[in-house]
Write an enzyme that holds these catalytic residues in place. Structure first.
Site, short mmCIF file in Angstrom:
data_model
loop_
_atom_site.label_atom_id
_atom_site.label_comp_id
_atom_site.label_asym_id
_atom_site.label_seq_id
_atom_site.Cartn_x
_atom_site.Cartn_y
_atom_site.Cartn_z
N ASP A 21 -9.62 -78.41 -20.11
CA ASP A 21 -8.52 -77.12 -20.07
C ASP A 21 -9.01 -75.93 -20.67
OD1 ASP A 21 -6.78 -78.61 -18.99
OD2 ASP A 21 -5.04 -79.03 -19.99
N LYS A 24 -13.33 -75.21 -17.64
CA LYS A 24 -14.46 -74.79 -16.65
C LYS A 24 -14.46 -74.23 -15.52
CE LYS A 24 -14.44 -79.49 -18.08
NZ LYS A 24 -13.45 -78.92 -18.87
N THR A 25 -13.51 -75.08 -14.61
CA THR A 25 -13.42 -75.26 -12.72
C THR A 25 -13.13 -73.60 -12.35
OG1 THR A 25 -12.19 -77.48 -12.98
CG2 THR A 25 -12.42 -75.72 -10.42
N HIS A 84 -13.01 -85.97 -18.36
CA HIS A 84 -13.96 -86.27 -19.08
C HIS A 84 -14.82 -87.23 -19.10
CE1 HIS A 84 -15.67 -86.54 -22.49
NE2 HIS A 84 -15.63 -87.61 -23.34
P1 GDP Z 1 -10.87 -77.54 -16.98
O1 GDP Z 1 -10.29 -78.62 -17.47
O2 GDP Z 1 -12.31 -76.72 -18.89
O3 GDP Z 1 -11.48 -77.43 -15.54
O4 GDP Z 1 -10.32 -76.42 -17.22
P2 GDP Z 1 -9.58 -75.48 -16.00
O5 GDP Z 1 -10.11 -74.44 -15.07
O6 GDP Z 1 -8.19 -76.48 -15.20
O7 GDP Z 1 -7.76 -74.20 -16.91
C1 GDP Z 1 -6.95 -74.96 -17.52
C2 GDP Z 1 -6.21 -74.23 -18.04
O8 GDP Z 1 -6.65 -72.75 -18.36
C3 GDP Z 1 -5.42 -73.65 -16.83
O9 GDP Z 1 -4.06 -73.42 -16.46
C4 GDP Z 1 -6.76 -72.62 -16.56
O10 GDP Z 1 -5.05 -71.55 -15.98
C5 GDP Z 1 -6.51 -71.64 -17.95
N1 GDP Z 1 -7.12 -70.67 -18.26
C6 GDP Z 1 -8.52 -70.94 -18.03
N2 GDP Z 1 -9.50 -69.74 -17.81
C7 GDP Z 1 -8.81 -68.82 -18.59
C8 GDP Z 1 -8.80 -67.49 -19.98
O11 GDP Z 1 -9.22 -66.88 -19.01
N3 GDP Z 1 -7.39 -67.51 -20.41
C9 GDP Z 1 -6.20 -67.71 -20.39
N4 GDP Z 1 -4.74 -67.24 -20.64
N5 GDP Z 1 -6.30 -69.25 -19.46
C10 GDP Z 1 -7.69 -69.75 -18.59
MG MG Z 2 -11.68 -79.10 -14.45
#
Ligand code: GDP
Ligand code: MG
Length: 393
Positions: A21, A24-25, A84
């Site tokens: 979260d 990354k994506t 993860h």
């Molecule tokens: P991952 O699990 O690392 O791949 O994370 P995701 O890309 O799925 O992002 C997780 C959550 O964080 C999602 O609800 C995104 O919309 C939110 N998110 C991602 N980038 C940002 C950002 O720059 N700002 C905010 N406020 N939320 C973000």
């Molecule tokens: Mg992801």
């Protein structure tokens, strides 16, 4: 006919790593969006990336999305995993080798357990250089951003990276993707693309005899057998004779043709992820985990000396020591097999959180070289990672 692969840009394998979260994506989608506007990528939406296809390596199921894009000087293969566990498996199995990584840390959270676990593994698999993207600065205040940056540098240093000089870019992947607040959005992605365009990558060894660990095998009716993998060292050329070694077998074949990213190649160089069409072998004879080497150049080994670090339970490891003479499951590149560690009389066990030297004897002989890294696993848990210090037999 297929077009020839453009070799003007060097190919680099990279991936987003970091805590769940942290973005990354979203960041992967934002990079492809930004570069697509510059003609260096196809835009991959968040949904498309997160819907990663299932892959198999060593019988382990991994979900990973492979995205391709180009910066000014480099062509990238980029991996993003949905969960993860997929990252752990991907990094351990080496399904997608990484020359460098983009560590994503949310400014709202700072470094978290999975951040640290990915850093430990990255170090163990030989990733020396990282670029950090501190994400979600739209949702964090100035003080928090400064604190998190300091914490990231300290964490990097504690895992053996150059924390002081690593590039950290603060921004918001979501703002960039949604075309909001360019100063923290699009501009930060532009900076990130510049950083990955210049981040140091391991030098390619083009002079040693070729070693090509096989990730996958396909039969093409009427044409032959294609083996795929990432060339670890040396160069492969059309007509070269190879030995395919592993699991107690040695097969002979020669190279008919090669391709990378669906383009034909005259030669495959160390670091290239390629498919090699081979004459003289049947699809059923070759298994994932075998290694193709220059004919007569390398013999398989059964026994090696290694330094092994046993993960502490805090790092996701086991709470029991690794003992002399026990049976262990060892994973190296694309294969796994049982092995038995032997230790000196003075240190007959290694405790979680500690490292030790041992001789490992494998159940089947395999091609493994000094400097190669491997992991030890118990059930679904990675209990240790090691590096080969010497090949003995
Ligand atoms: P991952 O699990 O690392 O791949 O994370 P995701 O890309 O799925 O992002 C997780 C959550 O964080 C999602 O609800 C995104 O919309 C939110 N998110 C991602 N980038 C940002 C950002 O720059 N700002 C905010 N406020 N939320 C973000
Ligand atoms: Mg992801």
């Amino acid at each position: 006919a297929k077009t020839a692969h453009n070799r003007e840009k060097i190919h680099v394998n990279i991936g987003t790593i970091g805590h769940v979260d942290h973005g990354k994506t979203t960041l992967t989608a934002a990079i492809t969006k930004y570069l697509s506007e510059k003609g260096g990528a196809k835009f991959y939406s968040y949904e498309k990336i997160d819907n990663a296809p299932e892959e198999q390596a060593r019988g382990i199921t991994i979900n990973a999305s492979h995205v391709g894009y180009e910066t000014e000087h480099r062509h990238f293969g980029h991996v993003d995993c949905p969960g993860h566990a997929d990252y752990i498996k991907n990094m351990i199995t080496g399904t997608s080798s990484m020359d460098a990584a983009i560590l994503v840390v949310a400014a709202t959270d700072g470094t978290m357990p999975q951040t640290r676990e990915h850093l430990l593994l990255a170090k163990q698999i030989g990733v020396e250089n990282l670029v950090v993207y501190m994400n979600k600065v739209d949702a964090a205040d100035e003080e928090m951003i400064e604190l998190v940056e300091m914490e990231i540098r300290e964490t990097l240093t504690s895992y053996g990276f150059d924390g002081e000089n690593t590039t950290i870019i603060a921004g918001s992947a979501l703002c960039s993707l949604e075309e909001k607040e360019p100063s923290i959005g699009r501009d930060s992605i532009a900076k990130l693309c510049e950083a990955i365009d210049t981040v140091p990558i391991p030098p390619r060894d083009l002079t040693s005899p070729p070693v090509f660990p096989i990730d996958n095998v396909y039969g093409i009716p009427g044409r032959g057998t294609v083996i795929t993998g990432c060339l670890k060292q040396g160069v492969l050329k059309r007509g070269d004779s190879l030995d395919i070694i592993g699991f107690g077998k040695s097969l002979k074949c020669s190279i008919s043709s090669m391709e990378m990213f669906h383009k034909t190649l005259d030669r495959v160089e160390a670091g290239d992820q390629a498919g090699v069409l081979s004459k003289g072998i049947k699809r059923e004879e070759v298994r994932t985990g075998m290694v193709a080497v220059k004919a007569g150049s390398i013999k398989p080994t059964r026994s090696l000396n290694a330094t092994v670090y046993l993960l502490s339970s805090k790092e996701g490891g086991a709470d029991k020591p690794l003992t002399h003479g026990s049976e262990q499951m060892m994973f190296f590149k694309t294969w796994g097999c049982t092995c038995r560690p032997e230790m000196e009389e003075s240190e007959r066990m290694v405790m979680p959180g500690e490292q030790g030297n041992m001789r490992l004897t494998m159940r089947v002989p395999m091609v493994i070289l000094k400097g190669d890294r491997f992991t030890l696993r118990r059930g679904n848990t990675t209990i240790g990672t090691g590096i080969v210090t010497d090949v003995t037999e």
